[in-house]
Motif scaffolding. Structure first.
Motif, PDB file in Angstrom:
ATOM      1  N   GLY A  55     -22.244  75.921 -88.663  1.00 25.83           N
ATOM      2  CA  GLY A  55     -22.023  75.752 -90.112  1.00 25.83           C
ATOM      3  C   GLY A  55     -23.205  74.989 -90.647  1.00 25.83           C
ATOM      4  O   GLY A  55     -23.785  74.161 -89.933  1.00 25.83           O
ATOM      5  N   GLY A  56     -23.528  75.266 -91.902  1.00 21.72           N
ATOM      6  CA  GLY A  56     -24.752  74.719 -92.481  1.00 21.72           C
ATOM      7  C   GLY A  56     -24.854  73.207 -92.417  1.00 21.72           C
ATOM      8  O   GLY A  56     -25.917  72.670 -92.077  1.00 21.72           O
ATOM      9  N   SER A  57     -23.758  72.493 -92.718  1.00 25.04           N
ATOM     10  CA  SER A  57     -23.887  71.028 -92.785  1.00 25.04           C
ATOM     11  C   SER A  57     -24.196  70.453 -91.412  1.00 25.04           C
ATOM     12  O   SER A  57     -25.008  69.537 -91.283  1.00 25.04           O
ATOM     13  CB  SER A  57     -22.635  70.396 -93.385  1.00 25.04           C
ATOM     14  N   GLY A  58     -23.569  70.998 -90.366  1.00 27.82           N
ATOM     15  CA  GLY A  58     -23.835  70.523 -88.998  1.00 27.82           C
ATOM     16  C   GLY A  58     -25.253  70.869 -88.563  1.00 27.82           C
ATOM     17  O   GLY A  58     -25.934  70.072 -87.908  1.00 27.82           O
ATOM     18  N   LEU A 116     -23.588  65.301 -99.709  1.00 29.58           N
ATOM     19  CA  LEU A 116     -22.576  66.297-100.087  1.00 29.58           C
ATOM     20  C   LEU A 116     -23.178  67.667 -99.809  1.00 29.58           C
ATOM     21  O   LEU A 116     -24.314  67.943-100.218  1.00 29.58           O
ATOM     22  CB  LEU A 116     -22.223  66.140-101.566  1.00 29.58           C
ATOM     23  N   HIS A 117     -22.406  68.515 -99.132  1.00 30.18           N
ATOM     24  CA  HIS A 117     -22.968  69.794 -98.691  1.00 30.18           C
ATOM     25  C   HIS A 117     -22.437  71.004 -99.443  1.00 30.18           C
ATOM     26  O   HIS A 117     -23.096  72.030 -99.498  1.00 30.18           O
ATOM     27  CB  HIS A 117     -22.724  69.989 -97.194  1.00 30.18           C
ATOM     28  N   GLY A 118     -21.216  70.942 -99.935  1.00 23.80           N
ATOM     29  CA  GLY A 118     -20.714  72.164-100.588  1.00 23.80           C
ATOM     30  C   GLY A 118     -19.233  72.094-100.851  1.00 23.80           C
ATOM     31  O   GLY A 118     -18.790  71.466-101.819  1.00 23.80           O
ATOM     32  N   THR A 119     -18.474  72.696 -99.960  1.00 21.56           N
ATOM     33  CA  THR A 119     -17.036  72.783-100.235  1.00 21.56           C
ATOM     34  C   THR A 119     -16.361  71.418-100.211  1.00 21.56           C
ATOM     35  O   THR A 119     -15.231  71.306-100.692  1.00 21.56           O
ATOM     36  CB  THR A 119     -16.337  73.729 -99.241  1.00 21.56           C
ATOM     37  N   ASP A 120     -17.057  70.385 -99.689  1.00 21.74           N
ATOM     38  CA  ASP A 120     -16.476  69.041 -99.840  1.00 21.74           C
ATOM     39  C   ASP A 120     -16.310  68.730-101.329  1.00 21.74           C
ATOM     40  O   ASP A 120     -15.423  67.977-101.714  1.00 21.74           O
ATOM     41  CB  ASP A 120     -17.291  67.954 -99.104  1.00 21.74           C
TER      42      ASP A 120
HETATM   43  O1  GMT Z   1     -19.212  73.482 -97.572  1.00 21.83           O
HETATM   44  C1  GMT Z   1     -19.029  74.299 -96.667  1.00 21.83           C
HETATM   45  O2  GMT Z   1     -18.542  75.395 -96.823  1.00 21.83           O
HETATM   46  C2  GMT Z   1     -19.426  73.935 -95.312  1.00 21.83           C
HETATM   47  C3  GMT Z   1     -20.863  73.775 -95.194  1.00 21.83           C
HETATM   48  C4  GMT Z   1     -21.129  74.018 -93.757  1.00 21.83           C
HETATM   49  O3  GMT Z   1     -20.918  73.099 -92.985  1.00 21.83           O
HETATM   50  O4  GMT Z   1     -21.504  75.147 -93.447  1.00 21.83           O
HETATM   51  O5  GMT Z   1     -21.650  74.710 -95.972  1.00 21.83           O
HETATM   52  C5  GMT Z   1     -22.276  74.163 -97.096  1.00 21.83           C
HETATM   53  O6  GMT Z   1     -23.364  73.407 -96.649  1.00 21.83           O
HETATM   54  C6  GMT Z   1     -24.525  74.137 -96.255  1.00 21.83           C
HETATM   55  C7  GMT Z   1     -25.572  73.143 -95.793  1.00 21.83           C
HETATM   56  O7  GMT Z   1     -25.881  72.222 -96.804  1.00 21.83           O
HETATM   57  C8  GMT Z   1     -25.011  74.988 -97.435  1.00 21.83           C
HETATM   58  O8  GMT Z   1     -26.174  75.697 -97.060  1.00 21.83           O
HETATM   59  C9  GMT Z   1     -23.905  75.969 -97.810  1.00 21.83           C
HETATM   60  O9  GMT Z   1     -24.324  76.655 -98.979  1.00 21.83           O
HETATM   61  C10 GMT Z   1     -22.625  75.222 -98.124  1.00 21.83           C
HETATM   62  N1  GMT Z   1     -21.522  76.189 -98.259  1.00 21.83           N
HETATM   63  C11 GMT Z   1     -20.937  76.437 -99.419  1.00 21.83           C
HETATM   64  O10 GMT Z   1     -21.235  75.867-100.448  1.00 21.83           O
HETATM   65  C12 GMT Z   1     -19.872  77.473 -99.389  1.00 21.83           C
END
Ligand code: GMT
Length: 379
Positions: free
Chosen positions: A12-15, A117-121
């Motif tokens: 996943g992107g954040s990890g 903050l990465h996204g769906t949080d």
């Molecule tokens: O927010 C999530 O869905 C999880 C997160 C992840 O861990 O994959 O993805 C988000 O963070 C990534 C890294 O910063 C971004 O590249 C993705 O766009 C983001 N995902 C969403 O916003 C759906």
């Protein structure tokens, strides 16, 4: 500096971003301590100055679920006592920022807390009454907060009404790793010389609209001989597979599951599809661009900050399957346009999103909140 990094270990992107940041910081002379429930994906080899601290969550019969936040906070404090952490950097606010806050309180304020903050949080969880207030609290109480795009910053301010400054630091790549390779044998494993290869890569959750990937591919495959590589795994995989069967393209779709060596796969792709409902950044799109793959994606969230519309690919409204298929065909059937967009993607990735450009911004932030004047980048 001594830096703690808290992240999810799974694909996943954040990890991925958190792991890469830790590795880059270690290369620049810092001591880095990772905290997670398992060794993060992409932290499998030995690296000097990098430590991993597994968070154990002992269970007890009265617990409905083991309280991970408490175990994580305790682990951070234990390591801080031994290693003297200067900064704890929480990637993905829930629950990491809360654990970092608690640990800092327990340690008597002995280190600073940065939350990214990465996204769906924010885009999903901040809408949940069960999380919104604690999320806003953790954001206010962090010593610094960053977002991975301007769009996510705006969304955070709008949904949570927080008052503090939020700094935008975009995601980045190791450009020494992410570049197109010549891999004719990988290409031959999937496609004949006359076939185009389309690719999608994600954790196949509903937000990625994987069915749109299959629909766009089916429309493209009606016009040009083509294959689709789906990299990653997740809850939408069975539906995507069923849809591919219903549309008669299953024999041309390769569901590859989670893959570590994504550069080899991106290196044989002709086009990358990312039709997400929302995407705060779209790291996969950036990885594709760096490997010379034009991107067709949705105009949502932070994607317009990554994909230059009309230059490194095309952006269409969410759900516009026809538009995305037409855009894909425009690229795939015009070799000059394809070459132009591929080169522009590589150029954009290299000039804006390489680690060398972005990681010093995190270092400068750490130095600033620790009140150091010894210059950004100095360990
Ligand atoms: O927010 C999530 O869905 C999880 C997160 C992840 O861990 O994959 O993805 C988000 O963070 C990534 C890294 O910063 C971004 O590249 C993705 O766009 C983001 N995902 C969403 O916003 C759906």
């Amino acid at each position: 500096m001594h830096i703690g990094i808290v992240c999810y270990p799974s694909v996943g992107g954040s990890g991925i971003v958190a792991t890469e940041l830790g590795l880059q910081l270690a290369q620049r002379g810092h001591e880095v301590h990772f905290f997670s429930s398992e060794v993060p994906f992409r932290l499998r080899e030995f690296h000097e100055r990098v430590f991993f601290h597994q968070v154990e969550t002992p269970t007890y019969y009265v617990f409905r679920e083991p309280p991970y936040v408490l175990s994580l906070a305790s682990r951070i404090v234990q390591v801080h006592r031994l290693a003297g952490l200067d900064v704890v950097h929480a990637h993905y606010a829930i629950p990491h920022a809360a654990a970092a806050f608690l640990a800092r309180e327990m340690a008597g304020g002995g280190f600073r807390v940065v939350t990214t903050l990465h996204g769906t949080d924010i885009t999903l969880l901040a809408q949940e009454p069960s999380y919104a207030e604690v999320l806003a609290f953790c954001i206010e109480r962090s010593d610094a907060v960053t977002t991975v795009s301007r769009a996510l910053r705006e969304q955070t301010l709008a949904t949570l009404g927080v008052q503090r400054p939020l700094e935008v630091i975009p995601n980045f790549l190791d450009c020494h790793v992410y570049h197109r390779q010549s891999r004719p044998e990988v290409r031959a494993a999937f496609a004949g010389p006359e076939e185009k290869i389309l690719m999608h890569m994600s954790n196949l959750r509903p937000v990625k609209r994987v069915e749109d990937v299959v629909r766009v591919f089916a429309a493209v495959a009606r016009q040009v001989p083509a294959r689709l590589l789906v990299v990653g795994d997740g809850p939408e995989a069975p539906r995507a597979l069923e849809l591919a069967q219903a549309l008669g393209v299953l024999n041309r779709v390769h569901f590859l599951g989670s893959q570590e060596d994504v550069v080899s796969l991106l290196s044989v792709a002709d086009l990358f599809l990312l039709p997400s409902e929302t995407e705060s950044f779209g790291l996969a799109a950036l990885e594709a661009m760096a490997c010379g793959v034009p991107v067709v994606a949705t105009r949502t969230g932070g994607l317009p900050e990554v994909v230059a519309d009309g230059e490194t690919g095309y952006l269409l409204p969410v759900g516009d399957v026809e538009g995305m298929a037409a855009a894909a065909l425009r690229i795939l059937t015009d070799p000059d346009r394809h070459a132009r967009m591929a080169a522009a993607g590589v150029e954009r990735a290299r000039t804006v999103f390489c680690a060398e450009r972005v990681v010093p911004r995190y270092e400068a932030l750490y130095q600033r909140i620790c009140g150091r004047r010894d210059g950004a980048g100095e360990p």
